[in-house]
Design a protein around this motif. Sequence first.
Motif, PDB file in Angstrom:
ATOM      1  N   PRO A   1       3.069  -0.577   6.530  1.00 17.90           N
ATOM      2  CA  PRO A   1       2.850   0.075   5.236  1.00 17.90           C
ATOM      3  C   PRO A   1       2.519  -0.907   4.112  1.00 17.90           C
ATOM      4  CG  PRO A   1       5.181  -0.198   5.587  1.00 17.90           C
ATOM      5  CD  PRO A   1       4.488  -0.744   6.821  1.00 17.90           C
TER       6      PRO A   1
ATOM      7  N   PRO B   1       2.540   3.015   1.476  1.00 17.46           N
ATOM      8  CA  PRO B   1       3.423   3.820   2.323  1.00 17.46           C
ATOM      9  C   PRO B   1       2.656   4.843   3.167  1.00 17.46           C
ATOM     10  CG  PRO B   1       3.741   4.358  -0.001  1.00 17.46           C
ATOM     11  CD  PRO B   1       2.782   3.220   0.062  1.00 17.46           C
ATOM     12  N   ARG B   2       3.149   5.040   4.379  1.00 17.61           N
ATOM     13  CA  ARG B   2       2.588   6.011   5.323  1.00 17.61           C
ATOM     14  C   ARG B   2       3.498   7.230   5.377  1.00 17.61           C
ATOM     15  NH1 ARG B   2      -1.126   2.556   4.746  1.00 17.61           N
ATOM     16  NH2 ARG B   2      -1.447   0.933   6.296  1.00 17.61           N
TER      17      ARG B   2
ATOM     18  N   GLU C   1      10.177   5.878   1.971  1.00 20.13           N
ATOM     19  CA  GLU C   1       9.278   4.993   1.230  1.00 20.13           C
ATOM     20  C   GLU C   1       9.948   3.685   0.829  1.00 20.13           C
ATOM     21  OE1 GLU C   1       6.583   5.025  -2.796  1.00 20.13           O
ATOM     22  OE2 GLU C   1       6.711   6.892  -1.655  1.00 20.13           O
TER      23      GLU C   1
ATOM     24  N   GLN D   1       9.751   1.293   3.605  1.00 16.30           N
ATOM     25  CA  GLN D   1       8.391   0.799   3.785  1.00 16.30           C
ATOM     26  C   GLN D   1       8.054  -0.260   2.726  1.00 16.30           C
ATOM     27  OE1 GLN D   1       5.359   3.741   4.793  1.00 16.30           O
ATOM     28  NE2 GLN D   1       7.000   5.251   5.067  1.00 16.30           N
TER      29      GLN D   1
END
Length: 188
Positions: free
Chosen positions: A52, A101-102, A109, A112
């Motif tokens: 990420p 972030p993914r 988040e 990440q």
Amino acid sequence: MSHASATAAPVREAALRRRSRSRVNDESPTRAELLELVTAAGTVADHSGLRPWRLIELRGDDRLTVGRALAKACGARGDKADRGARRLLRAPLVIAVVSSPRSSSKVPEWEQESVTSGVAHLLSLLLDEAGWGVFWRTGSHTRDKKVAKAHKLSKNEKLLGWLYVGGSNEADRKPRKLIDAADFIGGL
């Protein structure tokens, strides 16, 4: 010395030697050298392997573009804006550290963003160990819209700061002040 201590010695020694270098010269790693170091930094612990993060390599006039946006975010005008824009010229290579972030139901988040910080820290350690001067610059304006626009960030991305990278004078290496680890480790 135990086996674990013997194998960890080079990493431990590199960490103990690392220090921020606010003054660097005009030399910088080549793109190929940088790619090798980023490959190694990309091995940082990353829950679910989301990766990420991304890095933005700023050289030449790209540093001025970002510097101008940073100066505007600080409210600088005229000569102060020009001086502010030149701050990123302190190093021949500036690497913007971006949290990307993914979508994940398992990895929040904040975790990440921690991965992104881990990559930046490991990269700074690798750069230092390779003989480059490096320091991580942050500040309240890293999240400013003008600064995000200058970096061409997407809406969900966050800038965590910049690694300033340049040549380092080995004679300039001063010993670090070390912590007393017992002050930071305790039981329940």
